[in-house]
Scaffold this motif. Structure first.
Motif, PDB file in Angstrom:
ATOM      1  N   GLN A 101       0.850  -1.185   0.000  1.00 55.84           N
ATOM      2  CA  GLN A 101       0.000   0.000   0.000  1.00 55.84           C
ATOM      3  C   GLN A 101       0.889   1.239   0.000  1.00 55.84           C
ATOM      4  O   GLN A 101       1.834   1.352   0.766  1.00 55.84           O
ATOM      5  N   PHE A 102       0.576   2.161  -0.874  1.00 53.40           N
ATOM      6  CA  PHE A 102       1.400   3.352  -1.018  1.00 53.40           C
ATOM      7  C   PHE A 102       1.244   4.284   0.190  1.00 53.40           C
ATOM      8  O   PHE A 102       0.133   4.560   0.625  1.00 53.40           O
ATOM      9  N   ASP A 103       2.390   4.743   0.701  1.00 49.20           N
ATOM     10  CA  ASP A 103       2.403   5.717   1.812  1.00 49.20           C
ATOM     11  C   ASP A 103       3.309   6.864   1.394  1.00 49.20           C
ATOM     12  O   ASP A 103       4.525   6.681   1.261  1.00 49.20           O
ATOM     13  N   PRO A 104       2.765   8.068   1.144  1.00 49.26           N
ATOM     14  CA  PRO A 104       3.596   9.174   0.637  1.00 49.26           C
ATOM     15  C   PRO A 104       4.730   9.585   1.595  1.00 49.26           C
ATOM     16  O   PRO A 104       5.802   9.999   1.153  1.00 49.26           O
ATOM     17  N   VAL A 105       4.510   9.480   2.906  1.00 44.14           N
ATOM     18  CA  VAL A 105       5.543   9.867   3.867  1.00 44.14           C
ATOM     19  C   VAL A 105       6.720   8.908   3.801  1.00 44.14           C
ATOM     20  O   VAL A 105       7.886   9.306   3.674  1.00 44.14           O
ATOM     21  N   PHE A 106       6.419   7.603   3.868  1.00 44.65           N
ATOM     22  CA  PHE A 106       7.509   6.614   3.857  1.00 44.65           C
ATOM     23  C   PHE A 106       8.156   6.498   2.472  1.00 44.65           C
ATOM     24  O   PHE A 106       9.327   6.169   2.353  1.00 44.65           O
ATOM     25  N   TYR A 107       7.372   6.784   1.426  1.00 45.25           N
ATOM     26  CA  TYR A 107       7.957   6.799   0.095  1.00 45.25           C
ATOM     27  C   TYR A 107       8.994   7.931  -0.009  1.00 45.25           C
ATOM     28  O   TYR A 107      10.098   7.736  -0.541  1.00 45.25           O
ATOM     29  N   THR A 108       8.641   9.104   0.519  1.00 40.91           N
ATOM     30  CA  THR A 108       9.581  10.242   0.508  1.00 40.91           C
ATOM     31  C   THR A 108      10.793   9.935   1.370  1.00 40.91           C
ATOM     32  O   THR A 108      11.928  10.277   1.004  1.00 40.91           O
ATOM     33  N   LEU A 109      10.584   9.284   2.531  1.00 41.86           N
ATOM     34  CA  LEU A 109      11.718   8.912   3.380  1.00 41.86           C
ATOM     35  C   LEU A 109      12.637   7.931   2.663  1.00 41.86           C
ATOM     36  O   LEU A 109      13.864   7.992   2.796  1.00 41.86           O
ATOM     37  N   ASP A 110      12.057   7.015   1.899  1.00 37.71           N
ATOM     38  CA  ASP A 110      12.876   6.073   1.123  1.00 37.71           C
ATOM     39  C   ASP A 110      13.780   6.802   0.137  1.00 37.71           C
ATOM     40  O   ASP A 110      14.918   6.403  -0.111  1.00 37.71           O
ATOM     41  N   LEU A 111      13.242   7.896  -0.451  1.00 36.20           N
ATOM     42  CA  LEU A 111      14.045   8.672  -1.403  1.00 36.20           C
ATOM     43  C   LEU A 111      15.134   9.481  -0.686  1.00 36.20           C
ATOM     44  O   LEU A 111      16.259   9.618  -1.188  1.00 36.20           O
ATOM     45  N   LEU A 112      14.825  10.025   0.463  1.00 34.71           N
ATOM     46  CA  LEU A 112      15.750  10.921   1.162  1.00 34.71           C
ATOM     47  C   LEU A 112      16.863  10.177   1.889  1.00 34.71           C
ATOM     48  O   LEU A 112      18.012  10.655   1.924  1.00 34.71           O
ATOM     49  N   LEU A 113      16.551   9.039   2.476  1.00 36.87           N
ATOM     50  CA  LEU A 113      17.522   8.335   3.297  1.00 36.87           C
ATOM     51  C   LEU A 113      18.207   7.260   2.464  1.00 36.87           C
ATOM     52  O   LEU A 113      17.564   6.273   2.066  1.00 36.87           O
ATOM     53  N   PRO A 114      19.501   7.423   2.175  1.00 34.23           N
ATOM     54  CA  PRO A 114      20.173   6.503   1.246  1.00 34.23           C
ATOM     55  C   PRO A 114      20.432   5.116   1.816  1.00 34.23           C
ATOM     56  O   PRO A 114      20.712   4.194   1.066  1.00 34.23           O
ATOM     57  N   VAL A 115      20.351   4.942   3.098  1.00 34.91           N
ATOM     58  CA  VAL A 115      20.695   3.659   3.706  1.00 34.91           C
ATOM     59  C   VAL A 115      19.445   2.876   4.096  1.00 34.91           C
ATOM     60  O   VAL A 115      19.305   1.683   3.811  1.00 34.91           O
ATOM     61  N   ILE A 116      18.506   3.552   4.723  1.00 34.46           N
ATOM     62  CA  ILE A 116      17.303   2.891   5.224  1.00 34.46           C
ATOM     63  C   ILE A 116      16.299   2.700   4.088  1.00 34.46           C
ATOM     64  O   ILE A 116      16.103   3.582   3.258  1.00 34.46           O
ATOM     65  N   SER A 117      15.634   1.539   4.058  1.00 35.10           N
ATOM     66  CA  SER A 117      14.621   1.250   3.043  1.00 35.10           C
ATOM     67  C   SER A 117      13.334   0.790   3.718  1.00 35.10           C
ATOM     68  O   SER A 117      13.350  -0.086   4.587  1.00 35.10           O
ATOM     69  N   PHE A 118      12.227   1.418   3.277  1.00 39.42           N
ATOM     70  CA  PHE A 118      10.912   1.026   3.794  1.00 39.42           C
ATOM     71  C   PHE A 118      10.123   0.234   2.744  1.00 39.42           C
ATOM     72  O   PHE A 118       8.929   0.000   2.911  1.00 39.42           O
TER      73      PHE A 118
END
Length: 488
Positions: A430-447
């Motif tokens: 399920q798409f989550d805009p907050v965690f999707y943006t965090l995935d783009l911003l944080l190069p190490v952590i993946s959601f």
């Protein structure tokens, strides 16, 4: 001994008084000035040859202590005591000497010439078991005390020393040894004082001195060794002071000093060692301040006392007082003639850390990075500006949080209004805009959001911007943390 047979009444009076150590006073007033002594007549004139014979040949009186105590006399001829041994006290105060005495290599017990007027004094390698007193003397020629050994104090308070223009210093104390102090408050000189290689067991007091030798050294004291203090409070000097390689165990006090040597170094103290160095109390240096390779335990430096040009490379100090904000200390480092000097920033940082002012220490390190940036190629400067704007080279980590939160808000709003299509609809979470943006911003952590959806058009460009910005923020924060860890 013709001097004994043809003595004038004035000389006979001195001769009779010497064996009993009695004083002979020719003055008409107790505070009489010896300057017009050239006009004094035979009633108060004593030949230098008579004085010499008296000190070296006159018989002593049993039970009495012989001493030469004369005031207000005119001494004619050269008082030649070269390599002589004089075991009597010699006091020739407020006298007028027509010629410069020559005491080179002599061995004296005590010499007092207070208030006298002399055309100079030749006394290289003289040895004085007591003190040498030149208090309020006016000397119109060079005073040569090079290699002198004085067991007591050298008194020069209120003295006036002038010499014809030339290479000779007005006061020569090169390689001299003073086992007590040099006491010279309110000294007046027109020419150079040379103290290079001298050793003083006590202190050197030049408080209130007026030193004049424009464009040249007023005090050349290279490799001077002083076990006490060097006091130069309220000194006014036209010329430069040289203390290269000097060692002062106590305090070099330059409070309220006025030192002028425009266009060149005013204070040259490279390679020196001081217990304390004080530049405070509206001290003014018109010229460069050179403290390269100098080691100081306590540096009392008021920002207002720092001249426009300094040389501070390899300057080391343990304590810096008074405590001032970093913003008031940093301009001093920016005035270094050698440009960017990393060591100067590290010393200031260490001084702030010793007193627990971590905020000021961080500001100094930030200023160091900015100054270093100006020395880099264009691409290095560009990357430096990025680091500075984003996280302040890692010294302002909260700025990174502001950037992350701002970008997170922009990305969440953009992708919340327009969901990117999934790559595999059947497998996509399920798409989550907050965690999707965090995935783009944080190069190490993946959601698990970034790899499951594929934005298109403008939204794909936004994703690239978020990815690049995230890497920049992560790199700069990591660099700042690395610097912090390495310093601790």
């Amino acid at each position: 001994m013709s001097e004994i047979n043809d003595l004038t009444p004035a000389e006979a009076r001195v001769w009779r008084a010497f064996p009993r150590g009695e004083a002979v006073d020719f003055r008409t007033a107790g505070d009489e000035d010896a300057s017009p002594g050239g006009e004094w007549g035979p009633e108060r004139t004593v030949r230098a040859s008579v004085v010499r014979a008296l000190l070296l040949k006159a018989p002593r009186q049993e039970g009495e202590v012989a001493a030469l105590k004369v005031a207000g006399a005119r001494i004619t001829g050269v008082l030649d005591l070269r390599y002589a041994t004089v075991d009597s006290v010699v006091r020739l105060s407020q006298c007028r000497f027509d010629d410069a005495p020559d005491l080179s290599g002599a061995h004296l017990s005590y010499l007092n010439l207070s208030g006298s007027v002399l055309p100079g004094l030749a006394s290289a390698r003289v040895r004085v078991d007591g003190s040498l007193r030149l208090t309020r003397c006016r000397l119109r020629g060079p005073v040569r005390l090079g290699g002198a050994q004085i067991s007591g104090t050298l008194f020069l308070e209120g003295a006036e020393l002038t010499a014809p223009d030339g290479p000779q210093p007005v006061l020569q104390l090169k390689q001299a040894t003073i086992e007590d102090e040099i006491c010279a408050p309110r000294l007046r000189t027109h020419g150079e004082i040379r103290l290079d290689g001298a050793a003083v067991a006590g202190s050197v007091d030049l408080n209130g001195a007026r030193l004049y030798h424009p464009g040249h050294a007023v005090l050349d004291a290279q490799t001077l060794v002083v076990e006490g203090n060097v006091l130069m409070r309220r000194v006014e000097a036209a010329g430069w002071i040289g203390l290269g390689g000097a060692r002062v165990a106590g305090r070099l006090d330059l409070s309220h000093i006025r030192l002028s040597n425009p266009g060149d170094a005013a204070l040259r103290a490279s390679g020196s060692t001081f217990g304390e160095l004080w530049l405070r109390g509206s001290a003014s240096l018109d010229g460069r301040l050179n403290l390269r390779r100098t080691q100081i335990d306590v540096l009392f430096l008021e920002p207002e006392a720092v001249p426009d040009v300094v040389l501070l490379n390899s300057l080391g100090y343990t304590t810096l007082i008074p405590h001032e904000p970093a913003e008031r200390r940093l301009p001093m480092l920016e005035r270094d003639r050698e440009g960017y000097v990393p060591h100067a920033y590290e010393q200031l940082t260490a001084a702030y850390r010793r007193i627990g002012d971590d905020h000021a220490a961080r500001l100094v390190q930030l200023a160091k990075q900015r100054r270093h940036r100006s020395t880099l190629a264009w691409y290095g400067r560009l990357w430096g500006h990025v680091q500075d704007a984003t996280v302040g080279y890692g010294f302002r980590p909260l700025r990174a949080c502001v950037w992350l939160l701002s970008l997170l808000a922009v990305g969440s709003a953009a992708y919340g209004l327009h969901h990117p299509p999934p790559l595999k609809p059947s497998e996509a979470p399920q798409f989550d805009p907050v965690f999707y943006t965090l995935d783009l911003l944080l190069p190490v952590i993946s959601f698990g959001q970034e790899g499951a959806f594929a934005p298109q058009g403008w939204y794909q460009t936004l994703s690239y911007v978020l990815i690049i910005t995230g890497w920049i923020l992560a790199t700069t924060v990591l660099a700042g943390v690395t610097r912090s860890v390495s310093r601790s």
